[in-house]
Motif scaffolding. Sequence first.
Motif, PDB file in Angstrom:
ATOM      1  N   UNK A 142       0.877  -1.163   0.000  1.00 14.32           N
ATOM      2  CA  UNK A 142       0.000   0.000   0.000  1.00 14.32           C
ATOM      3  C   UNK A 142       0.918   1.217   0.000  1.00 14.32           C
ATOM      4  N   UNK A 143       0.892   1.982  -1.090  1.00 11.83           N
ATOM      5  CA  UNK A 143       1.834   3.083  -1.252  1.00 11.83           C
ATOM      6  C   UNK A 143       1.233   4.411  -0.837  1.00 11.83           C
ATOM      7  N   UNK A 144       2.014   5.187  -0.096  1.00  9.93           N
ATOM      8  CA  UNK A 144       1.636   6.564   0.240  1.00  9.93           C
ATOM      9  C   UNK A 144       2.227   7.456  -0.837  1.00  9.93           C
ATOM     10  N   UNK A 145       1.335   8.105  -1.606  1.00 14.11           N
ATOM     11  CA  UNK A 145       1.756   8.943  -2.724  1.00 14.11           C
ATOM     12  C   UNK A 145       1.134  10.325  -2.606  1.00 14.11           C
ATOM     13  N   UNK A 146       1.780  11.334  -3.190  1.00 10.50           N
ATOM     14  CA  UNK A 146       1.249  12.704  -3.129  1.00 10.50           C
ATOM     15  C   UNK A 146      -0.111  12.811  -3.827  1.00 10.50           C
ATOM     16  N   UNK A 199      -4.152  11.625  -7.547  1.00 11.88           N
ATOM     17  CA  UNK A 199      -2.689  11.643  -7.505  1.00 11.88           C
ATOM     18  C   UNK A 199      -2.174  12.985  -8.010  1.00 11.88           C
ATOM     19  N   UNK A 200      -1.161  13.496  -7.349  1.00 13.37           N
ATOM     20  CA  UNK A 200      -0.560  14.776  -7.734  1.00 13.37           C
ATOM     21  C   UNK A 200       0.616  14.506  -8.673  1.00 13.37           C
ATOM     22  N   UNK A 201       0.290  14.311  -9.956  1.00 10.94           N
ATOM     23  CA  UNK A 201       1.305  14.009 -10.961  1.00 10.94           C
ATOM     24  C   UNK A 201       2.301  15.149 -11.100  1.00 10.94           C
ATOM     25  N   UNK A 202       1.821  16.388 -11.022  1.00 12.64           N
ATOM     26  CA  UNK A 202       2.711  17.543 -11.156  1.00 12.64           C
ATOM     27  C   UNK A 202       3.775  17.551 -10.061  1.00 12.64           C
ATOM     28  N   UNK A 203       3.371  17.234  -8.831  1.00  9.05           N
ATOM     29  CA  UNK A 203       4.335  17.197  -7.733  1.00  9.05           C
ATOM     30  C   UNK A 203       5.399  16.135  -7.990  1.00  9.05           C
TER      31      UNK A 203
END
Length: 178
Positions: A136-140, A146-150
Amino acid sequence: MNASLNEKLRTVKWGKYKISQLFKPLTVTRKIKGEDVTKNGIYPAYSSDSENNGIVGYYKTPEFVCDSNNPVYVVFGDHTRTMSIARKSFSVLDNVKVLRPYIENTNVLLFIFSVWKKQIPNLGYKRHWGIAKECLLRLPVKGEKLDFDFMESFIAELEAERIAELSAYLTVSGQANY
Protein backbone atom coordinates in the motif's frame (compact mmCIF):
# COMPACT_ATOMS: atom_id res chain seq x y z
CA MET A 1 18.74 15.90 -0.62
CA ASN A 2 18.56 19.63 -0.12
CA ALA A 3 16.29 21.40 2.33
CA SER A 4 13.78 22.56 -0.28
CA LEU A 5 13.14 18.99 -1.46
CA ASN A 6 12.75 17.79 2.13
CA GLU A 7 10.36 20.66 2.81
CA LYS A 8 8.32 19.74 -0.25
CA LEU A 9 7.96 16.20 1.05
CA ARG A 10 6.85 17.47 4.46
CA THR A 11 4.20 19.83 3.08
CA VAL A 12 2.60 17.65 0.42
CA LYS A 13 -0.63 15.77 1.18
CA TRP A 14 -0.49 11.99 0.95
CA GLY A 15 -2.97 9.33 -0.09
CA LYS A 16 -2.82 5.54 -0.02
CA TYR A 17 -2.87 3.46 -3.21
CA LYS A 18 -2.91 -0.25 -3.88
CA ILE A 19 -0.55 -1.60 -6.54
CA SER A 20 -3.63 -2.74 -8.50
CA GLN A 21 -4.71 0.91 -8.75
CA LEU A 22 -1.40 1.81 -10.42
CA PHE A 23 -0.44 -1.27 -12.47
CA LYS A 24 -2.12 -4.14 -14.26
CA PRO A 25 -0.13 -7.40 -14.06
CA LEU A 26 0.06 -9.11 -17.44
CA THR A 27 0.36 -12.78 -18.28
CA VAL A 28 3.67 -13.89 -19.72
CA THR A 29 2.91 -16.66 -22.21
CA ARG A 30 6.41 -17.23 -23.59
CA LYS A 31 9.44 -16.99 -21.33
CA ILE A 32 12.60 -17.31 -23.36
CA LYS A 33 15.65 -19.21 -22.18
CA GLY A 34 18.99 -17.61 -21.43
CA GLU A 35 20.69 -19.60 -24.18
CA ASP A 36 18.29 -18.10 -26.76
CA VAL A 37 19.39 -14.55 -25.93
CA THR A 38 22.04 -12.95 -28.15
CA LYS A 39 24.08 -9.77 -28.03
CA ASN A 40 23.02 -8.76 -31.53
CA GLY A 41 19.26 -9.31 -31.56
CA ILE A 42 16.55 -6.76 -32.24
CA TYR A 43 14.34 -6.76 -29.16
CA PRO A 44 15.57 -6.39 -25.56
CA ALA A 45 15.26 -9.44 -23.32
CA TYR A 46 14.65 -8.64 -19.65
CA SER A 47 15.47 -10.82 -16.67
CA SER A 48 15.54 -10.28 -12.93
CA ASP A 49 19.10 -8.96 -13.34
CA SER A 50 19.79 -5.71 -11.49
CA GLU A 51 22.38 -4.47 -14.02
CA ASN A 52 21.71 -2.73 -17.35
CA ASN A 53 18.08 -2.01 -16.34
CA GLY A 54 17.38 -5.75 -16.44
CA ILE A 55 18.32 -6.19 -20.11
CA VAL A 56 20.48 -9.31 -20.46
CA GLY A 57 20.59 -9.44 -24.25
CA TYR A 58 18.32 -9.47 -27.27
CA TYR A 59 15.82 -11.78 -28.91
CA LYS A 60 14.43 -12.14 -32.44
CA THR A 61 10.75 -11.48 -31.65
CA PRO A 62 8.99 -9.56 -28.90
CA GLU A 63 6.27 -10.92 -26.67
CA PHE A 64 5.26 -7.44 -25.52
CA VAL A 65 4.81 -4.78 -28.18
CA CYS A 66 5.21 -1.11 -27.40
CA ASP A 67 2.90 0.91 -29.64
CA SER A 68 0.36 3.72 -29.37
CA ASN A 69 -2.00 1.48 -27.38
CA ASN A 70 0.74 0.27 -25.02
CA PRO A 71 3.60 2.78 -25.09
CA VAL A 72 5.16 1.71 -21.79
CA TYR A 73 5.51 -1.37 -19.63
CA VAL A 74 7.14 -2.02 -16.28
CA VAL A 75 9.32 -5.08 -15.79
CA PHE A 76 9.58 -6.20 -12.16
CA GLY A 77 12.57 -8.41 -11.27
CA ASP A 78 11.10 -10.95 -8.88
CA HIS A 79 14.42 -11.94 -7.26
CA THR A 80 16.05 -8.51 -7.22
CA ARG A 81 13.08 -6.16 -6.64
CA THR A 82 14.26 -4.13 -9.65
CA MET A 83 11.80 -2.12 -11.67
CA SER A 84 12.56 -1.17 -15.26
CA ILE A 85 10.62 0.96 -17.71
CA ALA A 86 10.30 -0.58 -21.19
CA ARG A 87 9.44 1.76 -24.07
CA LYS A 88 10.61 -0.59 -26.81
CA SER A 89 9.01 -3.95 -27.64
CA PHE A 90 10.65 -6.78 -25.67
CA SER A 91 10.64 -10.34 -24.38
CA VAL A 92 11.34 -11.74 -20.94
CA LEU A 93 13.15 -14.59 -19.28
CA ASP A 94 11.96 -16.31 -16.11
CA ASN A 95 11.62 -14.53 -12.75
CA VAL A 96 10.05 -11.29 -13.95
CA LYS A 97 6.56 -9.86 -13.85
CA VAL A 98 5.34 -7.56 -16.59
CA LEU A 99 2.99 -4.76 -15.61
CA ARG A 100 1.04 -2.25 -17.62
CA PRO A 101 1.17 1.04 -15.71
CA TYR A 102 -1.91 3.24 -15.70
CA ILE A 103 0.58 6.15 -15.68
CA GLU A 104 3.00 6.64 -18.58
CA ASN A 105 5.12 9.54 -17.30
CA THR A 106 8.70 8.38 -16.62
CA ASN A 107 9.38 10.73 -13.70
CA VAL A 108 6.11 9.80 -12.01
CA LEU A 109 6.94 6.11 -12.43
CA LEU A 110 10.39 6.68 -10.95
CA PHE A 111 8.80 8.41 -7.95
CA ILE A 112 6.38 5.50 -7.49
CA PHE A 113 9.22 2.95 -7.84
CA SER A 114 11.23 4.65 -5.10
CA VAL A 115 8.27 4.58 -2.71
CA TRP A 116 7.33 1.03 -3.67
CA LYS A 117 10.78 -0.53 -3.40
CA LYS A 118 11.20 0.76 0.15
CA GLN A 119 8.21 -1.34 1.18
CA ILE A 120 9.50 -4.61 -0.27
CA PRO A 121 11.90 -6.27 2.18
CA ASN A 122 15.01 -7.78 0.65
CA LEU A 123 14.62 -11.53 1.05
CA GLY A 124 17.79 -12.33 -0.87
CA TYR A 125 17.29 -14.50 -3.94
CA LYS A 126 13.72 -15.42 -2.99
CA ARG A 127 10.73 -14.28 -4.99
CA HIS A 128 9.34 -10.89 -3.95
CA TRP A 129 6.22 -10.45 -6.07
CA GLY A 130 3.90 -11.96 -3.44
CA ILE A 131 4.87 -9.13 -1.09
CA ALA A 132 5.25 -6.44 -3.75
CA LYS A 133 1.73 -6.81 -5.13
CA GLU A 134 0.22 -6.33 -1.66
CA CYS A 135 2.02 -3.08 -0.86
CA LEU A 136 0.00 0.00 0.00
CA LEU A 137 1.83 3.08 -1.25
CA ARG A 138 1.64 6.56 0.24
CA LEU A 139 1.76 8.94 -2.72
CA PRO A 140 1.25 12.70 -3.13
CA VAL A 141 -2.32 13.79 -3.77
CA LYS A 142 -4.05 16.98 -4.73
CA GLY A 143 -7.67 16.83 -3.68
CA GLU A 144 -8.70 13.22 -4.18
CA LYS A 145 -6.36 12.48 -7.11
CA LEU A 146 -2.69 11.64 -7.51
CA ASP A 147 -0.56 14.78 -7.73
CA PHE A 148 1.31 14.01 -10.96
CA ASP A 149 2.71 17.54 -11.16
CA PHE A 150 4.33 17.20 -7.73
CA MET A 151 5.92 13.84 -8.53
CA GLU A 152 7.12 15.02 -11.96
CA SER A 153 8.68 18.21 -10.62
CA PHE A 154 10.17 16.50 -7.56
CA ILE A 155 12.04 13.93 -9.66
CA ALA A 156 13.11 16.60 -12.18
CA GLU A 157 14.47 18.79 -9.37
CA LEU A 158 16.22 15.84 -7.72
CA GLU A 159 17.80 14.88 -11.05
CA ALA A 160 18.97 18.47 -11.67
CA GLU A 161 20.49 18.56 -8.18
CA ARG A 162 22.39 15.30 -8.75
CA ILE A 163 23.62 16.40 -12.18
CA ALA A 164 24.88 19.67 -10.69
CA GLU A 165 26.74 17.74 -7.97
CA LEU A 166 28.30 15.43 -10.55
CA SER A 167 29.27 18.34 -12.79
CA ALA A 168 30.92 20.14 -9.87
CA TYR A 169 32.81 16.99 -8.91
CA LEU A 170 34.04 16.45 -12.47
CA THR A 171 35.17 20.08 -12.70
CA VAL A 172 37.07 19.95 -9.40
CA SER A 173 38.71 16.62 -10.30
CA GLY A 174 39.75 17.90 -13.74
CA GLN A 175 37.56 15.45 -15.62
CA ALA A 176 34.86 17.82 -16.90
CA ASN A 177 35.96 17.50 -20.53
CA TYR A 178 35.69 13.71 -20.74
